[in-house]
Enzyme design. Sequence first.
Site, mmCIF file in Angstrom:
data_model
loop_
_atom_site.group_PDB
_atom_site.id
_atom_site.type_symbol
_atom_site.label_atom_id
_atom_site.label_comp_id
_atom_site.label_asym_id
_atom_site.label_seq_id
_atom_site.Cartn_x
_atom_site.Cartn_y
_atom_site.Cartn_z
ATOM 1 N N HIS A 91 9.632 -14.411 96.013
ATOM 2 C CA HIS A 91 11.035 -14.106 96.385
ATOM 3 C C HIS A 91 11.057 -12.754 97.095
ATOM 4 O O HIS A 91 10.907 -11.717 96.474
ATOM 5 C CB HIS A 91 11.932 -14.051 95.146
ATOM 6 N N ASP A 133 11.864 -9.807 94.761
ATOM 7 C CA ASP A 133 13.217 -9.600 95.299
ATOM 8 C C ASP A 133 13.308 -8.255 96.007
ATOM 9 O O ASP A 133 14.387 -7.652 96.047
ATOM 10 C CB ASP A 133 14.287 -9.723 94.202
ATOM 11 N N HIS A 137 12.749 -10.370 100.600
ATOM 12 C CA HIS A 137 13.616 -10.156 101.764
ATOM 13 C C HIS A 137 12.867 -9.309 102.780
ATOM 14 O O HIS A 137 12.425 -8.203 102.458
ATOM 15 C CB HIS A 137 14.914 -9.448 101.350
HETATM 16 C C1 NCD Z 1 19.471 -9.000 98.114
HETATM 17 C C2 NCD Z 1 19.561 -8.501 99.569
HETATM 18 O O1 NCD Z 1 19.783 -7.291 99.774
HETATM 19 O O2 NCD Z 1 19.371 -9.297 100.492
HETATM 20 N N1 NCD Z 1 19.985 -7.976 97.260
HETATM 21 C C3 NCD Z 1 19.711 -7.834 95.935
HETATM 22 O O3 NCD Z 1 20.313 -6.976 95.298
HETATM 23 N N2 NCD Z 1 18.815 -8.580 95.329
HETATM 24 C C4 NCD Z 1 20.206 -10.269 97.989
HETATM 25 C C5 NCD Z 1 19.913 -10.993 96.705
HETATM 26 O O4 NCD Z 1 18.808 -11.487 96.493
HETATM 27 O O5 NCD Z 1 20.819 -11.075 95.852
HETATM 28 ZN ZN ZN Z 2 16.886 -11.819 96.664
#
Ligand code: NCD
Ligand code: ZN
Length: 347
Positions: free
Chosen positions: A12, A246, A14
């Site tokens: 997971h 994440d 970003h």
């Molecule tokens: C994530 C993002 O910034 O894209 N932020 C987060 O706090 N985890 C989005 C998400 O996974 O909820």
């Molecule tokens: Zn996320």
Amino acid sequence: MQLTILRPDDWHLHLRDGQALNAVVPHTAHRFGRAVVMPNLKPPVTTVEAARLYRERILAARPSGSHFEPLMTLYLTDATNAAEIKRAKASGFVHAVKYYPAGATTNSDAGVTGLERAYDALAALEEHDLPLLVHGETTDPTVDIFDREAVFIDRVMKPVCDRFPRLRIVFEHVTTRDAVDFVRSAGRRIGATITPQHLLLNRNALFQGGIRPHNYCLPVLKRELHRQALVEAAISGSPQFFLGTDSAPHARHTKETTCGCAGIYSAHAGIELYAEAFEAAGALDKLEGFASMFGADFYGLPRNTDSITLIRESWSPPASYGFGDHELVPFRAGETIAWSLRDDTQG
Ligand code: NCD
Ligand code: ZN
């Protein structure tokens, strides 16, 4: 002390786009063999064609010689149709579809407004055996923010599991004992990712001596009893729980402001932080399964065959990294992290 494990994957992540993408990809590529890349760009990645182009940009952002492989996802909307799901499965590079309840988190405005609107897409996911990745928080504004995950389980997760008995689901970034208990009781078709911050911090970290925007993410940090339940799940050896950082980069000025963005950047230490958490729990021997085996098994992908070596030598992340024209404040900036990655095992 050293620890050698099969190269881990991040289930997971970003990565953003443009200059931000170029700034963060090397951190992940040095540690992880693969990463499941979230589709919450602006605009979101809703088609296989958009995922193909995004994948090309990620590959171009890798350090030279890197074999890092991005595993792409599609962003589920009210309009996602069964044909797109079929194309996703056939593509070979789209590995899952992400469900954000509309308004739940960063760039989730295009998300599903009511999951019943996406039942055709869910049926197609079930038919083609493509996992559904779920941001499991209710968006009901009357529900206390610390209870949103638990309420989501009753209102959405359980009904969806009942309606689609063969659909495989990853309950992303679980943060509560309630979610751990649910995943365990639901059996092997349900997996869950756990972030480093939810293993290492409880909600006190949001208010330590003042408000701490760099410890703010969604789902928000919870009480100590929940953190302990997550640690127990991570070190249990259960194949249902696996690594997902994440890591969610946001420019410093968008976090240090009157309405700061949710997201913690951890890719610069994406395996080292887990080593710390597992060591603190006396369970370093359980790290390899959680970080390098169970996720691949869940996704039906081969495990990595090369390895990394972690050394118990502390280091300090810098106050910030470059982030295009901006700055990115990493997790533990200016503090120490107990484990380092041995240079000759960087990917
Ligand atoms: C994530 C993002 O910034 O894209 N932020 C987060 O706090 N985890 C989005 C998400 O996974 O909820
Ligand atoms: Zn996320």
